[in-house]
Every structure is written in structure tokens, then in C-alpha cells.
Design a protein around this motif. Structure first.
Motif, PDB file in Angstrom:
ATOM      1  N   LEU A  65      80.888  46.523  29.207  1.00 19.26           N
ATOM      2  CA  LEU A  65      81.106  47.006  27.845  1.00 19.26           C
ATOM      3  C   LEU A  65      82.361  47.865  27.734  1.00 19.26           C
ATOM      4  CD1 LEU A  65      77.427  47.933  26.864  1.00 19.26           C
ATOM      5  CD2 LEU A  65      78.772  46.010  26.001  1.00 19.26           C
ATOM      6  N   THR A  66      82.682  48.611  28.781  1.00 18.19           N
ATOM      7  CA  THR A  66      83.828  49.510  28.739  1.00 18.19           C
ATOM      8  C   THR A  66      85.115  48.869  29.245  1.00 18.19           C
ATOM      9  OG1 THR A  66      83.277  50.392  30.938  1.00 18.19           O
ATOM     10  CG2 THR A  66      82.367  51.538  29.004  1.00 18.19           C
ATOM     11  N   GLY A  67      85.020  47.687  29.854  1.00 15.90           N
ATOM     12  CA  GLY A  67      86.215  47.018  30.362  1.00 15.90           C
ATOM     13  C   GLY A  67      86.656  47.484  31.729  1.00 15.90           C
ATOM     14  N   VAL A  68      85.885  48.367  32.368  1.00 16.34           N
ATOM     15  CA  VAL A  68      86.257  48.872  33.693  1.00 16.34           C
ATOM     16  C   VAL A  68      86.234  47.756  34.727  1.00 16.34           C
ATOM     17  CG1 VAL A  68      85.593  50.492  35.525  1.00 16.34           C
ATOM     18  CG2 VAL A  68      85.419  51.170  33.135  1.00 16.34           C
ATOM     19  N   ARG A  69      85.399  46.752  34.490  1.00 18.21           N
ATOM     20  CA  ARG A  69      85.303  45.645  35.440  1.00 18.21           C
ATOM     21  C   ARG A  69      86.660  44.981  35.661  1.00 18.21           C
ATOM     22  NH1 ARG A  69      86.055  41.169  32.862  1.00 18.21           N
ATOM     23  NH2 ARG A  69      85.751  41.120  30.601  1.00 18.21           N
ATOM     24  N   GLN A  70      87.505  44.975  34.634  1.00 17.30           N
ATOM     25  CA  GLN A  70      88.826  44.352  34.777  1.00 17.30           C
ATOM     26  C   GLN A  70      89.656  45.092  35.813  1.00 17.30           C
ATOM     27  OE1 GLN A  70      90.297  44.500  30.780  1.00 17.30           O
ATOM     28  NE2 GLN A  70      89.004  42.814  30.069  1.00 17.30           N
ATOM     29  N   MET A  71      89.534  46.411  35.861  1.00 16.48           N
ATOM     30  CA  MET A  71      90.268  47.198  36.838  1.00 16.48           C
ATOM     31  C   MET A  71      89.762  46.920  38.252  1.00 16.48           C
ATOM     32  SD  MET A  71      90.830  51.330  36.910  1.00 16.48           S
ATOM     33  CE  MET A  71      89.084  51.687  37.042  1.00 16.48           C
ATOM     34  N   ILE A 107      69.430  49.937  38.526  1.00 14.28           N
ATOM     35  CA  ILE A 107      70.571  50.810  38.234  1.00 14.28           C
ATOM     36  C   ILE A 107      71.881  50.037  38.350  1.00 14.28           C
ATOM     37  CG2 ILE A 107      71.847  52.841  39.018  1.00 14.28           C
ATOM     38  CD1 ILE A 107      69.175  54.060  39.827  1.00 14.28           C
ATOM     39  N   SER A 108      71.969  49.152  39.335  1.00 10.34           N
ATOM     40  CA  SER A 108      73.196  48.356  39.474  1.00 10.34           C
ATOM     41  C   SER A 108      73.384  47.448  38.265  1.00 10.34           C
ATOM     42  CB  SER A 108      73.148  47.522  40.765  1.00 10.34           C
ATOM     43  OG  SER A 108      72.210  46.458  40.673  1.00 10.34           O
ATOM     44  N   GLY A 109      72.278  46.917  37.726  1.00  7.86           N
ATOM     45  CA  GLY A 109      72.372  46.093  36.524  1.00  7.86           C
ATOM     46  C   GLY A 109      72.843  46.887  35.322  1.00  7.86           C
ATOM     47  N   VAL A 110      72.333  48.109  35.182  1.00  7.28           N
ATOM     48  CA  VAL A 110      72.772  48.981  34.090  1.00  7.28           C
ATOM     49  C   VAL A 110      74.248  49.327  34.256  1.00  7.28           C
ATOM     50  CG1 VAL A 110      72.489  51.255  33.037  1.00  7.28           C
ATOM     51  CG2 VAL A 110      70.469  49.931  33.711  1.00  7.28           C
ATOM     52  N   ALA A 111      74.657  49.623  35.506  1.00  5.05           N
ATOM     53  CA  ALA A 111      76.062  49.948  35.776  1.00  5.05           C
ATOM     54  C   ALA A 111      76.960  48.758  35.454  1.00  5.05           C
ATOM     55  CB  ALA A 111      76.230  50.364  37.234  1.00  5.05           C
ATOM     56  N   PHE A 112      76.506  47.547  35.808  1.00  2.00           N
ATOM     57  CA  PHE A 112      77.268  46.335  35.528  1.00  2.00           C
ATOM     58  C   PHE A 112      77.444  46.160  34.020  1.00  2.00           C
ATOM     59  CE2 PHE A 112      77.461  41.459  36.438  1.00  2.00           C
ATOM     60  CZ  PHE A 112      78.813  41.481  36.145  1.00  2.00           C
ATOM     61  N   LEU A 113      76.389  46.442  33.281  1.00  2.00           N
ATOM     62  CA  LEU A 113      76.453  46.322  31.830  1.00  2.00           C
ATOM     63  C   LEU A 113      77.447  47.326  31.245  1.00  2.00           C
ATOM     64  CD1 LEU A 113      75.288  44.955  29.298  1.00  2.00           C
ATOM     65  CD2 LEU A 113      73.497  46.704  29.284  1.00  2.00           C
ATOM     66  N   ILE A 114      77.406  48.553  31.742  1.00  2.00           N
ATOM     67  CA  ILE A 114      78.331  49.586  31.257  1.00  2.00           C
ATOM     68  C   ILE A 114      79.769  49.228  31.595  1.00  2.00           C
ATOM     69  CG2 ILE A 114      79.038  51.999  31.539  1.00  2.00           C
ATOM     70  CD1 ILE A 114      76.066  52.673  31.971  1.00  2.00           C
ATOM     71  N   LEU A 115      79.991  48.756  32.824  1.00  2.00           N
ATOM     72  CA  LEU A 115      81.346  48.369  33.228  1.00  2.00           C
ATOM     73  C   LEU A 115      81.869  47.224  32.372  1.00  2.00           C
ATOM     74  CD1 LEU A 115      81.104  48.500  37.133  1.00  2.00           C
ATOM     75  CD2 LEU A 115      82.217  50.142  35.615  1.00  2.00           C
TER      76      LEU A 115
END
Length: 457
Positions: A134-140, A124-132
């Protein structure tokens, strides 16, 4: 006469690039196939210890050691080859040190989460990382964490790994009066581990490539003579992988939330957070050394790199191992001349070949892998030199992070103390702006977590 060289480009009068050259842009980056292959071997030798160390750590969570060894090889091969082919970066991947310790010692042993459920959390953490990604949330998320906490997390995990190694070796033991104390160094396990520590240390200072792997093998031989090894090898077959492959329990993951309260969120946050920031730190170190970072300090193809890492974690969880992440040992391959993804592909192919002997990793005793943990933990302390220790604004959150990770045996606690302290000091110093709302939200959630833990104690 048979043509044995590459065709000549009539426009330039020089040899036209081969398909391999064009795909990996070898000439453009000033390298060659031979150099990349040698660099791939170098990277493999510096990180091959994970084939022995990861099963030793996850085996203490009750996972079948032979299966974990095969899964480790498969995940490292898949991740590294994918990184080379998709992102064209000399970055190799494998199950991460630190996160495997958190998986085994904190999630499974301390929190009582069954390992198939823990594997579900990794997925699930891997899926969440992928979504973040793809959506650019990781930058925040990245934006709210200061550089000194990046360094502190790496250092704290290093101390955590080193402490586990010393404990596994019997060099440090529990003591009711002082919490920990020096163990019996004459005991077979401790003595063999000290030999391994000396062997790996000597090989390292002599700059011998593959020092850790050679040291582990040598220490295992000594352990055999010392009677520490009980040889009961499983059949020489890749079917050992079935012991962990697709054994994750996704349905049980949501049961964790009901049984442990905020436990599920904590596990997912640590898996996701540490993987994200460990990758950022590794990427900066490796790409900078390889000369791939642009003038503005940006990493070309960052999204492809992060997406590759996320997919590798998902595949690793399905195969039966903890979070897959980028390895800073990739810098050794870069030092040997690696500049393209071909280096990572070669490393991945070598891990794939290693699968044929992976089931026999169970014959390696803890005393042989403990020295590698101690050495790796020590090497991971380098980033803390980047902390401005003379400035309390940086030093206090960094110290709390570094100290609380090993002393509470929890990466989550270290992260919580560090981020909360950073938010509080920033608020006290009058540096908080409206842009810091996410930092304050994280800090508030950590405070709630502290109260929840106190109430549950």
C-alpha cells in the motif's frame, strides 16, 4: 420461441457479451468460458499435490495433519478465488513450497518456536506485506535485489525441498563421517519412495496432467501394501479445521524476540522476503506466457495482485497454515488457454470442494509425498539457468545463495550470504552509488547477524 442464445447487439450485429464475459473480459482476451473452466481444472490438477504434501511437512512441526489439510484447501480456495475476482489474473494461490519447509524444519524444529507462535509470525508478515504494498515500499526492496539473486533463491529453495524429500524417503541418511550418505534402498520406505519417484517421473515425461497427484495416490496404495500406513481416520467432518483455525499465538510472537534475540526479525524477514520475490518471479513467468504483460514489461494490476497475496497469507495464517503464495503451476492453466481470473476462480472452487476429503490426508505416508518434494525441487532449479555463471560478479553471490540454503538447512542463511556477497562485490567493483544505501544497510544487518550467531554458538 424461447431465446436460448445471447441477445444481439444492434450496433455490431454480433452477440452481446454475457455478464461473465464482461466481468472477466473473456472476449477481450480471446478466450471463452469453456476454455477458462478447462484451464482451471488443469491448474488444479498440477498443484493439488499441495493438499497432501503441505500437511506432511507441517505435521512434522507438531500440527494436526487433518486440520492442516483442511486449512490448506481453505487457504488455496480463498486466495485463488480472490485473485480471480479482484485481479482478474489466471494465477492460483496455495501455501508455498519452501516456506512451509522453513516454517516446519527451521522455525519450529531448529529454533524451537511453538507452531502457534510461528503462525503468528506468518500473520504479521502478511500484514507487513500488505502495508509495504500500500505504501510502495516494496518497490524500494525489489530494486536492490539483482535478477541473478532472484534466480538463485528459487534454485536454492528447490535444492532445499529436494533434500528434504530425499531425507523423508530414507534415500539420504545422516552419517557421522561424511555428514550424509546413501540410505538402505531395500528398506520399505526408501523402496516405496523410489517407486513413487519413477511413477511421477514417467507420468511427467508422458505429459499426463495431474502427474504428481496421481503418483502420490499410487505410491500411497503401494505404501499400504508395504505396511507403511496406519489407518486411523478422523470423523468425516469439516470441523477438523478447528484444530488449527485461530490457534495462532500473537502474544507469544513478541516473546520470541526476547528468547531468541534476533530470531523474530529473521523469521519475519524470511517469510516476507521469500513471499515477495517468489510472487514477483511467478507473476513474470505466468503473465508473460499469458500475453498479459505490456510492451514496457510491466504487469497490469500488480498492486491488486500483491495485495491479494498479502490478504490470502493473513487468512491462511488465521486458518492454520504457512505463507500463501502464487503458484508457478498456474502456467499449466495458461498453457491450456487460461487468460483471465475465471481460471483462478475455477481452481479455487475445486480446492473448496476438496475440503470435504481433506481430513483423510493423514493416511498418506511420508514415503508417498517425498517423491513429489524431490520432483518439485528439481523443477524449481530452472531459474538458475538465468544466472551468468561465466561472470564472477553474478556467479559468486548466486552460488553462495544456492549452496547455503540446503547446506545450512536455512533459507535465511542463503539470503544473507547472497545479498552480502552482492553488496561487497558491488563495492569492490566500484559500482556503489548513493542509491544503494538500502542494499548496504541490508548487508550490514546481515553481517551483524553473522556475528550474533557466532557469539551465540
Amino acid at each position: 420461441m424461447t431465446q436460448t442464445t445471447r441477445p444481439i447487439d444492434p450496433g455490431t450485429g454480433v452477440s452481446a457479451p454475457s455478464g461473465l464475459d464482461r466481468y472477466f473480459r473473456l472476449s477481450e482476451r480471446g478466450t471463452s468460458t469453456r476454455t477458462e473452466v478447462l484451464a482451471g481444472f488443469t491448474t488444479f490438477l498440477t498443484m493439488a499435490y499441495i493438499v497432501l504434501v503441505n500437511p506432511a511437512i507441517l505435521g512434522q512441526a507438531g500440527m494436526p495433519v487433518a486440520a492442516v489439510a483442511a486449512a490448506t484447501c481453505f487457504a488455496a480456495a480463498f486466495g485463488s478465488i480472490l485473485m480471480g475476482m479482484v485481479a482478474n489474473t489466471p494465477l492460483a494461490l496455495a501455501p508455498g513450497m519452501g516456506l512451509n519447509a522453513y516454517f516446519s524444519f527451521t522455525v519450529v524444529q531448529q529454533m524451537g518456536v511453538p507452531w502457534p507462535v510461528a503462525l503468528g509470525c506468518v500473520l504479521i508478515s502478511g500484514v507487513a506485506f500488505l502495508i509495504l504494498t500500500l505504501t510502495g515500499v516494496r518497490q524500494m526492496i525489489v530494486a536492490v535485489i539483482p535478477a541473478h539473486l532472484f534466480a538463485a533463491v528459487a534454485g536454492g529453495i528447490g535444492l532445499f525441498i529436494g533434500f528434504i524429500g530425499l531425507k523423508n524417503a530414507g534415500i539420504i541418511v545422516a552419517n557421522p563421517a561424511t555428514f550424509v550418505a546413501l540410505g538402505d534402498l531395500k528398506a520399505p520406505g526408501a523402496a516405496v519412495a523410489l517407486f513413487g519417484l519413477l511413477a511421477i517421473g514417467a507420468l511427467s515425461v508422458w505429459n499426463v496432467r495431474g502427474a504428481m497427484l496421481i503418483g502420490i495416490v499410487a505410491t500411497t496404495l503401494v505404501g499400504w501394501f508395504a505396511g507403511l500406513v496406519v489407518v486411523s481416520p478422523e470423523p468425516y467432518s469439516l470441523t477438523a479445521l478447528t484444530g488449527t483455525a485461530f490457534q495462532l499465538d500473537l502474544a507469544g510472537v513478541f516473546g520470541v524476540g526476547g528468547k531468541h534475540g534476533l530470531g523474530l526479525l529473521e523469521i519475519l524477514f524470511v517469510f516476507l522476503f521469500v513471499d515477495l520475490f517468489d510472487n514477483i518471479g511467478t507473476l513474470v513467468a505466468v503473465t508473460k506466457r499469458a500475453g498479459l504483460m505490456d510492451a514496457a514489461g510491466r504487469i497490469p494490476g500488480l498492486n491488486r495482485i500483491l495485495m491479494t497475496d498479502a490478504v490470502a497469507t493473513i487468512v491462511g495464517a488465521l486458518a492454520g497454515t504457512s505463507t500463501v503464495t502464487s503458484y508457478v503451476e498456474s502456467a499449466a492453466g495458461v498453457q491450456a488457454g487460461g487468460r483471465t481470473g475465471l481460471t483462478a476462480v475455477v481452481t479455487g472452487v475445486l480446492f473448496l470442494l476438496t475440503m470435504f476429503v481433506a481430513p483423510y490426508a493423514q493416511i498418506v505416508p511420508l514415503a508417498a509425498t517425498a517423491p513429489a518434494l524431490i520432483i518439485v525441487g528439481g523443477l524449481m532449479l530452472l531459474p538458475i539457468t538465468e544466472v551468468a555463471w561465466e561472470d564472477p560478479y553474478s556467479a559468486i553471490p548466486a552460488f553462495l545463495t544456492v549452496a547455503m540454503i540446503p547446506l545450512t538447512f536455512s533459507i535465511a542463511n542463503g539470503l544473507a550470504f547472497g545479498i552480502t556477497a552482492h553488496a561487497v562485490l558491488k563495492l569492490v567493483r566500484g559500482r556503489i552509488t548513493t542509491a544503494d544505501w538500502f542494499l548496504l544497510l541490508l548487508a550490514a544487518l546481515f553481517v551483524v547477524r553473522f556475528f550474533w550467531m557466532s557469539a551465540a554458538a
